[in-house]
Design a protein around this motif. Sequence first.
Motif, PDB file in Angstrom:
ATOM      1  N   ASN A  53       0.832  -1.198   0.000  1.00  0.00           N
ATOM      2  CA  ASN A  53       0.000   0.000   0.000  1.00  0.00           C
ATOM      3  C   ASN A  53       0.869   1.251   0.000  1.00  0.00           C
ATOM      4  O   ASN A  53       0.546   2.241  -0.648  1.00  0.00           O
ATOM      5  CB  ASN A  53      -0.939   0.004   1.200  1.00  0.00           C
ATOM      6  CG  ASN A  53      -2.125  -0.916   0.999  1.00  0.00           C
ATOM      7  OD1 ASN A  53      -2.338  -1.456  -0.082  1.00  0.00           O
ATOM      8  ND2 ASN A  53      -2.898  -1.109   2.034  1.00  0.00           N
ATOM      9  N   PHE A  54       1.974   1.213   0.724  1.00  0.00           N
ATOM     10  CA  PHE A  54       2.885   2.358   0.783  1.00  0.00           C
ATOM     11  C   PHE A  54       3.406   2.688  -0.616  1.00  0.00           C
ATOM     12  O   PHE A  54       3.431   3.844  -1.026  1.00  0.00           O
ATOM     13  CB  PHE A  54       4.043   2.070   1.747  1.00  0.00           C
ATOM     14  CG  PHE A  54       4.972   3.236   1.936  1.00  0.00           C
ATOM     15  CD1 PHE A  54       4.655   4.256   2.816  1.00  0.00           C
ATOM     16  CD2 PHE A  54       6.155   3.323   1.220  1.00  0.00           C
ATOM     17  CE1 PHE A  54       5.492   5.346   2.987  1.00  0.00           C
ATOM     18  CE2 PHE A  54       7.007   4.400   1.377  1.00  0.00           C
ATOM     19  CZ  PHE A  54       6.675   5.420   2.268  1.00  0.00           C
ATOM     20  N   LEU A  95       1.746   4.906   7.971  1.00  0.00           N
ATOM     21  CA  LEU A  95       0.862   3.864   7.450  1.00  0.00           C
ATOM     22  C   LEU A  95       0.937   2.699   8.426  1.00  0.00           C
ATOM     23  O   LEU A  95       2.022   2.190   8.703  1.00  0.00           O
ATOM     24  CB  LEU A  95       1.333   3.444   6.054  1.00  0.00           C
ATOM     25  CG  LEU A  95       0.369   2.630   5.215  1.00  0.00           C
ATOM     26  CD1 LEU A  95      -0.914   3.394   4.951  1.00  0.00           C
ATOM     27  CD2 LEU A  95       1.014   2.254   3.896  1.00  0.00           C
ATOM     28  N   ASP A 114      -1.298  -2.179   7.177  1.00  0.00           N
ATOM     29  CA  ASP A 114      -0.987  -0.994   6.367  1.00  0.00           C
ATOM     30  C   ASP A 114      -2.195  -0.418   5.635  1.00  0.00           C
ATOM     31  O   ASP A 114      -2.104  -0.040   4.475  1.00  0.00           O
ATOM     32  CB  ASP A 114       0.128  -1.310   5.368  1.00  0.00           C
ATOM     33  CG  ASP A 114       1.454  -1.581   6.054  1.00  0.00           C
ATOM     34  OD1 ASP A 114       1.624  -1.152   7.215  1.00  0.00           O
ATOM     35  OD2 ASP A 114       2.325  -2.207   5.445  1.00  0.00           O
ATOM     36  N   ILE A 117      -3.925   5.535   7.300  1.00  0.00           N
ATOM     37  CA  ILE A 117      -3.013   6.661   7.139  1.00  0.00           C
ATOM     38  C   ILE A 117      -3.268   7.592   8.314  1.00  0.00           C
ATOM     39  O   ILE A 117      -4.354   8.177   8.417  1.00  0.00           O
ATOM     40  CB  ILE A 117      -3.271   7.407   5.815  1.00  0.00           C
ATOM     41  CG1 ILE A 117      -3.127   6.451   4.628  1.00  0.00           C
ATOM     42  CG2 ILE A 117      -2.353   8.612   5.687  1.00  0.00           C
ATOM     43  CD1 ILE A 117      -3.652   7.026   3.322  1.00  0.00           C
TER      44      ILE A 117
END
Length: 154
Positions: A53-54, A95, A114, A117
């Motif tokens: 996701n990052f 995250l 993750d 945010i």
Amino acid sequence: MKFKNNKLLQLGIFFCIAIIACKNNNQKKEVPIKVLQENAGLEEKRKLVQKTNFELLQGKWVHEDDKTNFLVFEKNIRKEIAGEMKCWDEEEFVLSNSCLNESNLSDKSTKEKDCYISCKNSDLCWYIMSISEDRLTLQYQSRGNLLKYIRVNK
């Protein structure tokens, strides 16, 4: 005589097998074009699956409905600009598996790797509902509203 014929028979069988094996190894095995086309996208799909996701967040996003609202993720910095603002709102984000900001610490939402945010300084948190190379859907945790973005550049 029987012994010689038996040896000749075995020798003949051996050579036949060797010739057939060599002939089969030299033949090209063609793969139908349809199979090649179907598999062509698999490598890209595998790369997407492997991205975190990052990694997918990184870049510039524009709000689906409000084309004056932009989000930018550069490493661990989240930037936002909306409407007539002259400068970017800029803050470090984390995250994580849950919201880390003070307002949401008591939240008992399901932990997901993750998918949250968190911006601790502004006490804001968003849940990543979905993310791909081209689209991002966030849920603002304080109010629950959905924010849909489209990637501006890759």
